[in-house]
Design a protein around this motif. Structure first.
Motif, PDB file in Angstrom:
ATOM      1  N   ILE A  53      22.614 -55.417  -7.761  1.00 38.53           N
ATOM      2  CA  ILE A  53      21.887 -56.390  -6.786  1.00 38.53           C
ATOM      3  C   ILE A  53      20.621 -55.719  -6.341  1.00 38.53           C
ATOM      4  N   ASN A  54      21.078 -54.296  -5.903  1.00 38.51           N
ATOM      5  CA  ASN A  54      19.874 -53.466  -5.472  1.00 38.51           C
ATOM      6  C   ASN A  54      18.629 -53.545  -6.513  1.00 38.51           C
ATOM      7  N   ASN A  55      19.115 -53.512  -7.867  1.00 38.90           N
ATOM      8  CA  ASN A  55      18.041 -53.279  -8.598  1.00 38.90           C
ATOM      9  C   ASN A  55      17.005 -54.762  -8.659  1.00 38.90           C
ATOM     10  N   LYS A  56      17.722 -55.942  -8.560  1.00 38.74           N
ATOM     11  CA  LYS A  56      17.149 -57.074  -8.436  1.00 38.74           C
ATOM     12  C   LYS A  56      16.229 -57.240  -7.125  1.00 38.74           C
ATOM     13  N   LEU A  57      16.866 -56.874  -6.033  1.00 37.67           N
ATOM     14  CA  LEU A  57      16.404 -56.903  -4.832  1.00 37.67           C
ATOM     15  C   LEU A  57      15.114 -56.005  -4.657  1.00 37.67           C
ATOM     16  N   VAL A  58      15.309 -54.767  -5.231  1.00 38.90           N
ATOM     17  CA  VAL A  58      13.958 -53.843  -5.239  1.00 38.90           C
ATOM     18  C   VAL A  58      12.910 -54.534  -6.100  1.00 38.90           C
ATOM     19  N   ASP A  59      13.206 -55.144  -7.077  1.00 34.37           N
ATOM     20  CA  ASP A  59      12.173 -56.003  -7.958  1.00 34.37           C
ATOM     21  C   ASP A  59      11.350 -56.772  -6.953  1.00 34.37           C
ATOM     22  N   ILE A  60      12.214 -57.707  -6.423  1.00 34.98           N
ATOM     23  CA  ILE A  60      11.650 -58.989  -5.586  1.00 34.98           C
ATOM     24  C   ILE A  60      10.657 -58.227  -4.575  1.00 34.98           C
ATOM     25  N   MET A  61      11.369 -57.311  -3.851  1.00 39.65           N
ATOM     26  CA  MET A  61      10.386 -56.679  -2.750  1.00 39.65           C
ATOM     27  C   MET A  61       9.130 -55.949  -3.434  1.00 39.65           C
ATOM     28  N   ASN A  62       9.328 -55.323  -4.442  1.00 37.23           N
ATOM     29  CA  ASN A  62       8.012 -54.676  -5.009  1.00 37.23           C
ATOM     30  C   ASN A  62       7.057 -55.683  -5.006  1.00 37.23           C
ATOM     31  N   ARG A  63       7.486 -56.876  -5.685  1.00 34.38           N
ATOM     32  CA  ARG A  63       6.569 -57.827  -5.846  1.00 34.38           C
ATOM     33  C   ARG A  63       5.646 -58.536  -4.686  1.00 34.38           C
ATOM     34  N   MET A  64       6.291 -58.297  -3.560  1.00 35.24           N
ATOM     35  CA  MET A  64       5.834 -58.342  -2.119  1.00 35.24           C
ATOM     36  C   MET A  64       5.251 -57.387  -1.671  1.00 35.24           C
ATOM     37  N   ASN A  65       5.012 -56.262  -2.336  1.00 35.80           N
ATOM     38  CA  ASN A  65       4.350 -55.039  -1.817  1.00 35.80           C
ATOM     39  C   ASN A  65       5.403 -54.517  -0.636  1.00 35.80           C
ATOM     40  N   LEU A  66       6.609 -54.662  -0.731  1.00 33.87           N
ATOM     41  CA  LEU A  66       7.471 -53.939   0.106  1.00 33.87           C
ATOM     42  C   LEU A  66       8.405 -53.143  -0.571  1.00 33.87           C
ATOM     43  N   ASP A  67       8.983 -52.234   0.426  1.00 36.50           N
ATOM     44  CA  ASP A  67       9.944 -51.254  -0.269  1.00 36.50           C
ATOM     45  C   ASP A  67      11.251 -51.846   0.366  1.00 36.50           C
ATOM     46  N   LEU A  68      12.263 -51.652  -0.329  1.00 33.54           N
ATOM     47  CA  LEU A  68      13.548 -52.086   0.126  1.00 33.54           C
ATOM     48  C   LEU A  68      14.266 -50.663   0.693  1.00 33.54           C
ATOM     49  N   VAL A  69      14.470 -50.418   2.048  1.00 32.98           N
ATOM     50  CA  VAL A  69      14.846 -49.080   2.262  1.00 32.98           C
ATOM     51  C   VAL A  69      16.364 -48.908   2.252  1.00 32.98           C
ATOM     52  N   ASP A  70      17.078 -50.161   2.732  1.00 35.43           N
ATOM     53  CA  ASP A  70      18.649 -50.445   2.465  1.00 35.43           C
ATOM     54  C   ASP A  70      18.926 -51.635   2.941  1.00 35.43           C
ATOM     55  N   PHE A  71      20.020 -51.806   2.621  1.00 32.44           N
ATOM     56  CA  PHE A  71      20.799 -53.451   3.003  1.00 32.44           C
ATOM     57  C   PHE A  71      22.212 -53.336   3.169  1.00 32.44           C
ATOM     58  N   LYS A  72      22.707 -54.388   3.843  1.00 38.48           N
ATOM     59  CA  LYS A  72      24.313 -54.338   3.677  1.00 38.48           C
ATOM     60  C   LYS A  72      24.692 -55.806   3.007  1.00 38.48           C
ATOM     61  N   ILE A  73      25.482 -55.800   2.286  1.00 38.60           N
ATOM     62  CA  ILE A  73      26.297 -56.953   1.694  1.00 38.60           C
ATOM     63  C   ILE A  73      27.735 -56.986   2.017  1.00 38.60           C
ATOM     64  N   GLU A  74      28.309 -58.125   1.709  1.00 39.64           N
ATOM     65  CA  GLU A  74      29.740 -58.285   1.864  1.00 39.64           C
ATOM     66  C   GLU A  74      30.035 -59.285   0.466  1.00 39.64           C
ATOM     67  N   PHE A  75      31.404 -58.901   0.160  1.00 41.69           N
ATOM     68  CA  PHE A  75      31.978 -59.499  -0.946  1.00 41.69           C
ATOM     69  C   PHE A  75      33.181 -60.181  -0.474  1.00 41.69           C
TER      70      PHE A  75
END
Ligand code: TMP
Length: 232
Positions: free
Chosen positions: A154-176
């Motif tokens: 999920i991190n890999n995919k979210l980093v990709d999405i954020m890169n396309r928005m010129n944003l850095d994904l610093v950290d995040f919280k998820i639940e399962f």
């Protein structure tokens, strides 16, 4: 029927016993509820943003609890039993890890770091090790490995999405959660409430830190983020 009410969402049962309806509330909290405000439009933004993230993850082949967005403030999800862990992934040092371990804010980690926090308001959601997770009976070795595998994907995919928005994904919280067959599925939400996001050049925050630190308008910030996402 209302099944559960949290700080930011209400969960309702539906005619289908394997499907829940989630309603996003116009409420914002920080510091485990220590800071709390009503905020018109916040539920809509978080629902729209979370739904879009889940759609993008689905398109990329990641299964989650998400079924579909129902309205501007509601979505349908598969019923799961939430595993009481906050799974945090960190790419860049910020927030609690700078205070706990002395990392300098902004330092990029060589590899993503995964942390588990025990979801227990009375204990203030303490950080826990894999051994604590097993001792508490929350997850076994196989489940822990699966949580980490999915979190990194999920991190890999979210980093990709954020890169396309010129944003850095610093950290995040998820639940399962676990579905009726025992499959571990990504659940809860992905939004600027649960991610730390910086503009690559200016390092401007696009997340709840503007509310936590009183540095800007949460609604304006989330609206800007949503507009960037829509332009993808
Ligand atoms: P932290 O630096 O405060 O530990 O937060 C790490 C990330 O997890 C940050 O993106 C915010 C998110 N988070 C939540 O979504 N809910 C929480 O209760 C906490 C403590 C953090």
């Amino acid at each position: 029927m209302l099944v559960y009410e949290g700080k930011a969402k209400r969960v309702f049962s539906t005619d289908d016993d394997q499907v829940y309806r989630i309603e996003y509330k116009d409420e914002v909290t920080a510091g485990n509820g220590a800071k709390k405000d009503a905020m018109a439009g916040k539920g809509r933004l978080n629902n729209m943003i979370t739904s879009r993230f889940f759609e993008l993850l689905t398109e990329a082949g990641y299964e989650s609890h998400f079924i579909k967005r129902l309205s501007e403030t509601e979505q349908l999800v598969k019923k799961v039993d939430i595993i009481p862990l906050e799974v945090v992934v960190r790419n860049i040092a910020a927030g609690s890890i700078t205070k706990r371990l002395g990392f300098i804010k902004g330092e990029a980690f060589k590899a993503p770091l995964i942390e588990f926090y025990y979801k227990k308001d009375e204990l203030n959601d303490p950080i826990v090790t894999d051994d604590h997770v097993k001792l508490l009976g929350i997850a076994d070795d196989a489940d822990i490995a699966e949580l980490k595998r999915q979190a990194l994907n999920i991190n890999n995919k979210l980093v990709d999405i954020m890169n396309r928005m010129n944003l850095d994904l610093v950290d995040f919280k998820i639940e399962f959660g676990k579905d009726k067959d025992g499959n571990i599925l990504l659940a809860d939400e992905i939004s600027p409430d649960t991610c730390r996001i910086w503009e690559k050049d200016t390092k401007e925050n696009f997340d709840k830190d503007v509310y936590r630190e009183d540095t800007g308008s949460l609604i304006d910030t989330y609206t800007n983020f949503y507009n960037k996402m829509e332009a993808l």
